[in-house]
Structures are given as structure tokens and as C-alpha cells.
Design a protein around this motif. Structure first.
Motif, PDB file in Angstrom:
ATOM      1  N   ARG A 114     -23.555  -3.276   3.392  1.00  0.00           N
ATOM      2  CA  ARG A 114     -24.993  -3.523   3.427  1.00  0.00           C
ATOM      3  C   ARG A 114     -25.369  -3.935   2.007  1.00  0.00           C
ATOM      4  NH1 ARG A 114     -28.051   0.815   3.540  1.00  0.00           N
ATOM      5  NH2 ARG A 114     -26.345   2.242   3.071  1.00  0.00           N
ATOM      6  N   LEU A 115     -26.218  -4.934   1.859  1.00  0.00           N
ATOM      7  CA  LEU A 115     -26.624  -5.335   0.513  1.00  0.00           C
ATOM      8  C   LEU A 115     -27.925  -4.620   0.161  1.00  0.00           C
ATOM      9  CD1 LEU A 115     -25.731  -9.121   0.814  1.00  0.00           C
ATOM     10  CD2 LEU A 115     -24.621  -7.445  -0.692  1.00  0.00           C
ATOM     11  N   THR A 116     -27.760  -3.431  -0.440  1.00  0.00           N
ATOM     12  CA  THR A 116     -28.911  -2.658  -0.882  1.00  0.00           C
ATOM     13  C   THR A 116     -28.612  -2.131  -2.285  1.00  0.00           C
ATOM     14  OG1 THR A 116     -27.999  -0.611  -0.008  1.00  0.00           O
ATOM     15  CG2 THR A 116     -29.436  -1.854   1.470  1.00  0.00           C
ATOM     16  N   HIS A 117     -29.645  -1.646  -2.943  1.00  0.00           N
ATOM     17  CA  HIS A 117     -29.493  -1.117  -4.295  1.00  0.00           C
ATOM     18  C   HIS A 117     -28.328  -0.140  -4.383  1.00  0.00           C
ATOM     19  CE1 HIS A 117     -30.288   0.846  -8.090  1.00  0.00           C
ATOM     20  NE2 HIS A 117     -30.283   1.994  -7.446  1.00  0.00           N
ATOM     21  N   GLN A 118     -28.218   0.746  -3.378  1.00  0.00           N
ATOM     22  CA  GLN A 118     -27.163   1.769  -3.367  1.00  0.00           C
ATOM     23  C   GLN A 118     -25.778   1.177  -3.606  1.00  0.00           C
ATOM     24  OE1 GLN A 118     -26.779   3.918   0.388  1.00  0.00           O
ATOM     25  NE2 GLN A 118     -24.684   4.488  -0.068  1.00  0.00           N
ATOM     26  N   LYS A 119     -25.559  -0.006  -3.086  1.00  0.00           N
ATOM     27  CA  LYS A 119     -24.217  -0.576  -3.079  1.00  0.00           C
ATOM     28  C   LYS A 119     -23.870  -1.302  -4.378  1.00  0.00           C
ATOM     29  CE  LYS A 119     -23.544   0.953   1.093  1.00  0.00           C
ATOM     30  NZ  LYS A 119     -22.552   2.007   1.398  1.00  0.00           N
ATOM     31  N   LEU A 136     -13.634  -4.238  -2.894  1.00  0.00           N
ATOM     32  CA  LEU A 136     -14.452  -3.746  -4.006  1.00  0.00           C
ATOM     33  C   LEU A 136     -15.632  -2.930  -3.478  1.00  0.00           C
ATOM     34  CD1 LEU A 136     -15.230  -4.153  -7.145  1.00  0.00           C
ATOM     35  CD2 LEU A 136     -16.865  -5.819  -6.221  1.00  0.00           C
ATOM     36  N   VAL A 137     -15.826  -1.716  -4.036  1.00  0.00           N
ATOM     37  CA  VAL A 137     -16.949  -0.859  -3.632  1.00  0.00           C
ATOM     38  C   VAL A 137     -17.597  -0.278  -4.892  1.00  0.00           C
ATOM     39  CG1 VAL A 137     -17.702   0.891  -1.958  1.00  0.00           C
ATOM     40  CG2 VAL A 137     -15.437  -0.144  -1.704  1.00  0.00           C
ATOM     41  N   PRO A 138     -18.494  -1.038  -5.532  1.00  0.00           N
ATOM     42  CA  PRO A 138     -19.036  -0.594  -6.820  1.00  0.00           C
ATOM     43  C   PRO A 138     -20.358   0.172  -6.683  1.00  0.00           C
ATOM     44  CG  PRO A 138     -19.639  -2.881  -6.430  1.00  0.00           C
ATOM     45  CD  PRO A 138     -18.957  -2.394  -5.179  1.00  0.00           C
ATOM     46  N   SER A 139     -20.436   1.082  -5.704  1.00  0.00           N
ATOM     47  CA  SER A 139     -21.715   1.723  -5.365  1.00  0.00           C
ATOM     48  C   SER A 139     -22.319   2.500  -6.528  1.00  0.00           C
ATOM     49  CB  SER A 139     -21.516   2.690  -4.198  1.00  0.00           C
ATOM     50  OG  SER A 139     -20.928   2.026  -3.109  1.00  0.00           O
ATOM     51  N   ILE A 140     -23.635   2.478  -6.606  1.00  0.00           N
ATOM     52  CA  ILE A 140     -24.361   3.311  -7.569  1.00  0.00           C
ATOM     53  C   ILE A 140     -24.254   4.767  -7.146  1.00  0.00           C
ATOM     54  CG2 ILE A 140     -26.632   3.761  -8.613  1.00  0.00           C
ATOM     55  CD1 ILE A 140     -25.171   1.047  -9.336  1.00  0.00           C
TER      56      ILE A 140
END
Ligand code: ADP
Length: 458
Positions: free
Chosen positions: A270-275, A346-350
Motif C-alpha cells: 500500500r502506498l501510504t506514509h507508514q510504508k 524492499l520494505v522500508p516502513s516507517i
């Protein structure tokens, strides 16, 4: 867990607004299905209650049939029944049109719609004479089950039930989650590290004594490169290199990428801030600088973000034609081909409560490159830094990770990953084989849930 095996079978009912693959938005939908299947495999009885959305993917429901109807809340509610991935599912269709909006989330009155659903689900259990041992609800959307049960239904024939509440993401509906935390018998969240990260949150802090981190698993039958109709050849760790080469070629062909063997970085999100949107963008450019290929599959609920990525896609598809493809949509079959065909996911989540994409990646022999947060921290062990931490879990290292939330952080992990691909291919290939052999299924977490269910009944 030996003691648990001897306990009599339990009856568990999930009240949920998502269920993969028929009504899935994110990880919550996957978890309801795959945890239920794992618990059912341990010889317990599991039922799921779901809204009958007009947008349900009914082709994945077997023996779908109308059962009966009942009245509640000033409307008639039709009950449908069907089998999804081997699980019994009851679908509630109130004739007030609450679930005829063409979507799962995104209505103005979501809280009202789901509150109504929770209430009608408990009413359904009561009127149908169910006597579950555990009622398991999830996130803000079925949080009202906890207090509706304690304030009303506990006093009727449902009295033997205990309520378990799982937080998949504390970002949404913190008020409802806080209230549920007070009412529920036991609460969980989806990784140990995330449980520590949120322990100071005011909706969690007073309730730590009944709050546990249990890592999500993935369903090894649903995600199985040996038996996956969306990839060109079946593979296991024995023929992973051959299997992934064929998948990479099929992916390049399908997306119009140049058919040469370059390091291929995949992003499925999902393209959200969290991600970590800015980190995802940076990683795209960095990969291209290093002469790699990038595939992104993602969609943004926020139209501004979606638009931003549409522009980026147009730019990349002209400047880096053949090396970058952004697919800005939701596409489950394509996700399988990316998991199989990519070298890296790639999983650069915040922040990331658990994260499933890194686990699925490993099941397909793709190497996770992740930011060290939440469940990503608990499941990805850096080849250069985490040998001891991995060993403490009985594992070997399996990926690349980084700390900061800036470009330098991403570069640190991504550069090492891509360099290994170019300079140490044999070692890299053995890493692919190794990650495939790690067990990220529900084998262990399902037993932890059973232990929690039993503890809730003590
Ligand atoms: P979250 O629940 O925060 O979205 P998770 O990593 O827990 O993140 O779960 C994401 C799930 O959704 C994975 O099964 C992933 O493959 C899937 N997914 C995410 N975006 C897409 C997409 N655009 N197309 C297909 N599958 C997707």
C-alpha cells in the motif's frame, strides 16, 4: 506447548471485516484466514463472521448458500454461508444497504457500518444458539465486539465465551482500540517488537498485563512456489535458482522490461506514509543508479499520493525504459510473479506492526531489504550484523536491514545487497536457498494463540 495438545478442542469465532482472498485490503485479511486455517488444523473448530459486501470476490467461495434471516436494529439481516479456503464463513447482509457501497473501507460512516456489523454478529451468535469458547475480534473495525459482549451478550447464553482482541495496526481508530483494550479478556499485537514499541501508548499502557506480541505467520499452502498457478515453473529450495530465473524472465516479459539478468528489486505495498514513501522513491533511483531493475506494485488510497506516483511512473517509463515499471494498482496474481521473479523485496516502513511481504518474499527465495522496525526487526536478520540475534532464534541470517529513516539508511542496506548480487553470486544464490528453508508459517504462532486462548479461559 506440550500441555496444550491434551486440552479438549475449542470453538473459536472470528468477527472480522476483512478476509483473504475474498475481502482483503491488507495484512489483517491474510491473518484472519491463515491463523484460522492453522488453528483448525490443530483440530479446533473455527467460524468466521464477515459482512456480505457487494464487492465480495464470490468466485473464491464454495457452496455459497442462503441460510436464513433475522431482525435486528430495525432491519432484516440475511445470513449466507460458504466455504473459503476450507473455512466456514457466515456472511451477514443487512437490508439497510450498509455493505452495498462497492468497497470495504472508505465510506463516510465506516464506524457506524462496522459498529452495526459487530452488534449484528453477536446477535447472530446468540440467536443461532452458538456457544463459542473464544470470540476473536480485530482492530478498530471489530473493536465494539469487546464492549457489546461485556455489557450485554455475556449475560445471555454466550456467557462461557472469552474475548480476544488483536491489534494489527494502532494507527487507525486509537479511541476505539483503547476502549477495546479495557474490555477485552486478552489482547495481542502482531510482533514482539511492535508490542514494545506501542507499550507506552496511552490506549495500551494501562493494559500491559493482558497484552502479548505474537508474530504473524504466512499460510504455506497459499504462498507456495511449488504450487502456484501464477508463476512459470514450480520450485523449492532445491531448484530455486532455475525457478527464479524463469519467473524473472516471465516478469520482465509481462512488464516490458529488458530481458537481461540484472539485480531486480521488487516493492509490493500500500502506498501510504507508514510504508516509507520517500524511502521507496529513493530506493528506486538508487537501484537504477546501480544499473538494476525495479518493479513496484502498489496503490495509494490517497489520490494525491497516487497521482504523484503516476507522474513518477511516466517519468521513469521514459527515462529508464526497460529498467523500471511501476504498476499502480492492486493485483494479487502479479504480486506472486514479483515475489518469485525479484532478487530483493524492499520494505522500508516507517513503522510496521508485523509485515507479511518480507515473509512471503523469503518463502519465494527473495532476499528482504528492510528498515529495522516492528515485525521487520523480528524476522529479518542482517547478514553482516545479526548472526547472534538470529542464532538466539535458532535461525541463520536472511537479509539486509538499516536503521535511519533517510536516504543514507536505505543506501547502506541496498548497496550491500546489490553489491553481493554483482560480486558474490554463489554466496547470494546460497542465501536465496537458505531463506526459502526458514519456517515463517503459523506452526509456532498458532500454538502461541492456542496458549493465549486457554489462558483467557482460566
Ligand atoms: P499492510 O497490512 O500494512 O498492508 P502487510 O505486509 O501486513 O501490510 O500485508 C500486505 C499484504 O497485501 C501482502 O499479502 C501483500 O502481498 C499484499 N499487497 C499489498 N499491496 C498489494 C498490491 N498492490 N497488489 C497485490 N497485493 C498487495
Amino acid at each position: 506447548f506440550k500441555g496444550i495438545a491434551k486440552e479438549p478442542p475449542m470453538h473459536i469465532v472470528h468477527i472480522s471485516v476483512e478476509m483473504a482472498p475474498i475481502a482483503k485490503v491488507g495484512g489483517l485479511g491474510d491473518v484472519v484466514t491463515s491463523l484460522s486455517r492453522a488453528v483448525q488444523d490443530l483440530n479446533h473448530t473455527v467460524d468466521i463472521i464477515l459482512p456480505k459486501y457487494d464487492c465480495l470476490n464470490l468466485s473464491n467461495v464454495k457452496n455459497f448458500q442462503y441460510r436464513r434471516s433475522y431482525s435486528w436494529g430495525g432491519t432484516e439481516i440475511k445470513v449466507w454461508f460458504g466455504n473459503v479456503e476450507g473455512l466456514s464463513v457466515y456472511f451477514l447482509e443487512p437490508l439497510n444497504g450498509f455493505f452495498g457501497a462497492g468497497c470495504i473501507y472508505g465510506c463516510r460512516n465506516d464506524a457506524e457500518r462496522f459498529g452495526f456489523f459487530c452488534h449484528s454478529a453477536l446477535e447472530f451468535l446468540l440467536q443461532s444458539g452458538f456457544h463459542p469458547d473464544i470470540i476473536h475480534c480485530h482492530d478498530w473495525s471489530s473493536a465494539p465486539v469487546t464492549w457489546l459482549f461485556k455489557d450485554h451478550y455475556m449475560h445471555y447464553s454466550l456467557s462461557k465465551a472469552r474475548v480476544v482482541f488483536t491489534i494489527h495496526n494502532l494507527e487507525f481508530g486509537a479511541g476505539l482500540i483503547g476502549k477495546a483494550m479495557a474490555y477485552t479478556d486478552k489482547a495481542t499485537t502482531v510482533s514482539h517488537t511492535y508490542s514494545k514499541e506501542v507499550a507506552g501508548n496511552p490506549s495500551i499502557a494501562p493494559h500491559l498485563y493482558k497484552f502479548h506480541g505474537i508474530l504473524n505467520g504466512i499460510d504455506p499452502d497459499i504462498w507456495d512456489p511449488y504450487n502456484d498457478k501464477f508463476i512459470p515453473i514450480s520450485y523449492t529450495s532445491e531448484n530455486v535458482i532455475e525457478g527464479k530465473r524463469a519467473a524473472k524472465e516471465a516478469l520482465q516479459e509481462r512488464l516490458g522490461l529488458k530481458k537481461t539478468d540484472l539485480p531486480l528489486v521488487g516493492v509490493i505495498t500500500r502506498l501510504t506514509h507508514q510504508k516509507g514513501i520517500h524511502l521507496i522513491k529513493h530506493a528506486i533511483w538508487r537501484t537504477l543508479d546501480r544499473n538494476g531493475q525495479v518493479v513496484l506494485l502498489g496503490s495509494a488510497p490517497d489520490p494525491r499520493i497516487q497521482n504523484d506516483f503516476v507522474n513518477l511512473a511516466n517519468q521513469l517509463h521514459s527515462t529508464h525504459c526497460g529498467r523500471a515499471r511501476l504498476c499502480l494498482t492492486y493485483d494479487e496474481p502479479l504480486s506472486h510473479l514479483i515475489y518469485a521473479g525479484a532478487d530483493f523485496i524492499l520494505v522500508p516502513s516507517i513503522f510496521e506492526p508485523c509485515g507479511l511481504t518480507q515473509l512471503i518474499a523469503m518463502r519465494y527465495g527473495s532476499i528482504p531489504v528492510v528498515r529495522k522496525t516492528g515485525g521487520l526487526h523480528d524476522t529479518v536478520f542482517d547478514v553482516d550484523h545479526d548472526t547472534e540475534r538470529a542464532q538466539a532464534q535458532g535461525l541463520e541470517t536472511n537479509g539486509f536491514n538499516f536503521d535511519g529513516a533517510d536516504a543514507a539508511g536505505v543506501d547502506y542496506a541496498l548497496d550491500r545487497a546489490i553489491s553481493a548480487w554483482y560480486d558474490r553470486r554463489d554466496w547470494f544464490n546460497s542465501l536465496c536457498k537458505r531463506v526459502m528453508e526458514q519456517d515463517w508459517s503459523w506452526n509456532r504462532p498458532a500454538l502461541e494463540y492456542m496458549e493465549l486462548y486457554h489462558a483467557a479461559r482460566k
